[in-house]
Design an enzyme around this catalytic site. Structure first.
Site, short mmCIF file in Angstrom:
data_model
loop_
_atom_site.label_atom_id
_atom_site.label_comp_id
_atom_site.label_asym_id
_atom_site.label_seq_id
_atom_site.Cartn_x
_atom_site.Cartn_y
_atom_site.Cartn_z
N ASP A 1 0.82 -1.21 0.00
CA ASP A 1 0.00 0.00 0.00
C ASP A 1 0.86 1.26 0.00
O ASP A 1 1.88 1.34 0.69
CB ASP A 1 -0.86 -0.02 1.28
CG ASP A 1 -1.81 1.15 1.38
OD1 ASP A 1 -2.84 1.11 0.68
OD2 ASP A 1 -1.53 2.09 2.14
N GLU B 1 1.39 -0.44 -5.02
CA GLU B 1 0.45 0.63 -5.32
C GLU B 1 1.19 1.97 -5.33
O GLU B 1 1.60 2.46 -4.29
CB GLU B 1 -0.66 0.69 -4.25
CG GLU B 1 -1.75 1.68 -4.61
CD GLU B 1 -2.31 2.45 -3.43
OE1 GLU B 1 -1.59 2.65 -2.43
OE2 GLU B 1 -3.47 2.86 -3.50
C1 NOJ Z 1 -4.26 3.28 -0.44
C2 NOJ Z 1 -5.46 2.45 -0.10
O1 NOJ Z 1 -5.82 1.71 -1.23
C3 NOJ Z 1 -6.52 3.41 0.37
O2 NOJ Z 1 -7.77 2.79 0.49
C4 NOJ Z 1 -6.06 4.01 1.68
O3 NOJ Z 1 -6.95 5.00 2.10
C5 NOJ Z 1 -4.67 4.63 1.55
N1 NOJ Z 1 -3.76 3.85 0.78
C6 NOJ Z 1 -4.05 4.82 2.89
O4 NOJ Z 1 -3.64 3.58 3.39
#
Ligand code: NOJ
Ligand code: MG
Length: 578
Positions: A236, A301
């Site tokens: 993430d 991500e």
């Molecule tokens: C990316 C995640 O996919 C999202 O849902 C989240 O709010 C942020 N990162 C913070 O962790």
């Protein structure tokens, strides 16, 4: 019962807005993670948003037992793996992306035994299980944070702390950094008498990876789940891992036209994409590879520039998410825009054994059926299927689920809540997170509770999996997705060459070719009206081809022959020919 009110925006009070070692330049990447054909190649991976997938205990929130009960859905679809948004202990301020214990399952989702059972049952069915790894921040309710506040060693350095800037005797945040959830990225802590950094909500303090002790703890947590059956991770928010050690102000973008609290006002040269991030990733790659057994997948991500995304390949990410269909392109994009983006990605992948990936959807962006329109709901999956590499779909894509407008008084997404009633619509992620629509019974078969954590889309009466599975619905989104996922195993899709062709201004073509085999051809009509086209000579494809699959609203049955020299493409249709 569902204590819903604690999640509503009204419960969030907006508050105003570390010591670190100098940042070292990165070393050159070591040998890219080799390995020939990993299990995820030529497949689709399915994202589950656990709160919204299947509720087994009637509390209105999805859980692990619910997922276990639905594993055969993935067998039917024939995806290689599923990745789960976070299932760890969490106060659920960001619905699991605020973790209070990295090695515990949140009771709302179940127990560690449920997790063991989930991986066992998945593995029995040949499915891999990928977990969400959220290293950038924890919850402020993680015990580490309380110890950090009290300056107990080594926890004192687990978070990014910094003294206030005093101007004319008043306290201000240390610099101008802004949170993704709006406003200062700094929050004052009265007890420690310092500010801490939060790139997201104030209840999501950023972890400090310049602390060796923290790094060690996080490595142990990574191994904890691998040792319990996890087949890899989706990482993430990786771009946010490190910040400038000198805490310099970020340059302001002049005349951005955005409100002052919007992070779009700053060029994020000191808070995103720092070089140390890549080295950290490489250390995790090596750690996971050191465990032995089958290769573990790392997906990352990073909403960032193309060159920065590409760099992740060399530092150990197998799947640096390609978000072009999610954020880059939209319903105003033309065929040429798609061609430029797709070619740009394919041409940028570093030389070596790296594969492309195509994200169709996720829990942070409006659903594909909403972004491109219901007539084009299958278009992105069509592209993800025929283009080389891995496809990534989000729960609900396979039935064409649509986003649901959630009014302000029912809004629960923290990003929307911080934006406030006038601005929430532009950022809210609630619409794509509504419960999965299994059938036409109470709460769409998601829960036995008529109240669910987010409302069920009322269109479930007709738009649901059971309906689409019926033999009477041979061209439903579900049947289309089964064919698209199966296409990944086609020899031409696996190893054929790829050409993205502008057939006309409004028709995009993709051709995959392998010597001595019939090509695979995708055609997309970007107009909302029918077009007749001679694609045969221009694309160098046979004149007589068979429809392998066509988009749901096209009305084209599968298996019919088409004359590619006089092709009638219905409005907004996508069709794959063989
Ligand atoms: C990316 C995640 O996919 C999202 O849902 C989240 O709010 C942020 N990162 C913070 O962790
Ligand atoms: Mg439940």
């Amino acid at each position: 019962m569902l204590s819903k009110s604690i999640f509503l925006c009204l419960a969030i009070s907006i508050l105003d807005g570390a010591s670190a070692a100098p940042s070292a330049p990165p070393g050159p990447p070591s040998k890219p993670s080799e390995i020939a054909r990993e299990w995820w190649r030529d497949s689709f991976i399915y994202q589950i948003y656990p709160r919204s997938f299947k509720d087994s205990d009637g509390d209105g929130v999805g859980d692990l037992k619910g997922i276990i009960s639905k594993l055969d859905h993935f067998v039917d679809l024939n995806v290689s793996a599923f990745w789960l948004s976070p299932i760890f202990k969490s106060p659920m301020v960001d619905f699991g992306y605020d973790i209070a214990n990295f090695t515990e399952i949140d009771p709302i989702f179940g127990t560690i035994d449920d997790f063991t059972k989930l991986t066992e049952e998945a593995h029995k069915r040949g499915l891999k299980v990928i977990l969400d790894w959220v290293p950038n921040h924890s919850s402020d309710e993680h015990p580490w944070f309380a110890k950090s506040v009290k300056r107990i060693k080594p926890y004192d350095e687990y978070y990014v702390w910094k003294d206030a800037k005093i101007i004319n005797g008043t306290r201000h945040p240390p610099n101008n950094w802004l949170s993704i959830f709006l406003g200062s990225a700094w929050e004052w802590n009265e007890e420690r008498k310092q500010y801490y950094l939060h790139q997201f909500a104030p209840k999501q303090p950023d972890l400090n990876f310049r602390s060796p002790a923290l790094r060690k703890e996080m490595e142990e947590a990574l191994l904890f789940w691998v040792n319990r059956g996890a087949d890899g991770y989706r990482i993430d928010s990786i771009i946010f891992m490190y910040e400038d050690a000198q805490f310099r102000d970020e340059p302001v973008i002049p005349n951005s036209g955005k409100p002052a609290d919007d992070p779009g006002n700053l060029r994020h040269i000191y808070t995103q994409d720092l070089n140390e991030t890549y080295d950290l990733l490489l250390s995790w790659r090596k750690l996971l590879d050191s465990v032995g057994g089958e290769k573990r997948i790392i997906m990352s991500e990073a909403y960032t520039s193309l060159p920065n995304i590409m760099k992740y390949y060399k530092y150990g990410s197998n799947v640096p998410f390609n978000f072009m269909f999610v954020t880059g392109l939209n319903n105003r994009s033309r065929a040429i825009d798609f061609k430029r983006s797709i070619d740009g990605w394919l041409n940028s992948i570093p030389k070596g054994d790296y594969i492309a990936n195509w994200v169709v959807d996720n829990h942070d962006n409006p659903r594909t059926a909403t972004r491109f329109g219901t007539a084009r709901a299958d278009q992105t999956s069509m592209l993800a299927a025929i283009l080389p590499g891995l496809g990534v779909i989000f729960n609900g894509d396979e039935i064409g689920m649509e986003g649901l407008d959630i009014p302000w008084d029912q809004t629960v997404d923290p990003q929307a809540c911080y934006a406030g009633p006038d601005r929430y619509k532009a950022v809210t992620r609630d619409p794509e997170r509504t419960p999965y629509q299994w059938d036409n019974t109470l709460s769409a078969g998601f829960s036995t509770n008529k109240t669910t954590w987010l409302p069920v889309n009322p269109n479930y009466k007709t738009l649901n999996l059971a309906e689409q599975k019926r033999v009477q619905s041979p061209t439903s989104h579900y049947h289309i997705h089964k064919k698209l996922i199966a296409l990944k195993q086609h020899p031409v899709a696996k190893s054929g060459s790829t050409e993205v062709i502008l057939v006309t201004e409004n028709i995009l073509g993709v051709v995959r070719r392998l010597p001595n085999a019939s090509p695979l051809v995708l055609l997309i009509n970007f107009l909302d009206q029918p077009i007749k086209v001679d694609a045969s000579a221009w694309m160098n494809i046979p004149q007589d081809m068979t429809v392998y699959v066509a988009s749901n609203s096209s009305g084209i049955p599968f298996g019919v022959h088409l004359d590619t020299a006089a092709l009638n493409l219905p409005a907004s249709a996508s069709v794959i020919l063989t």
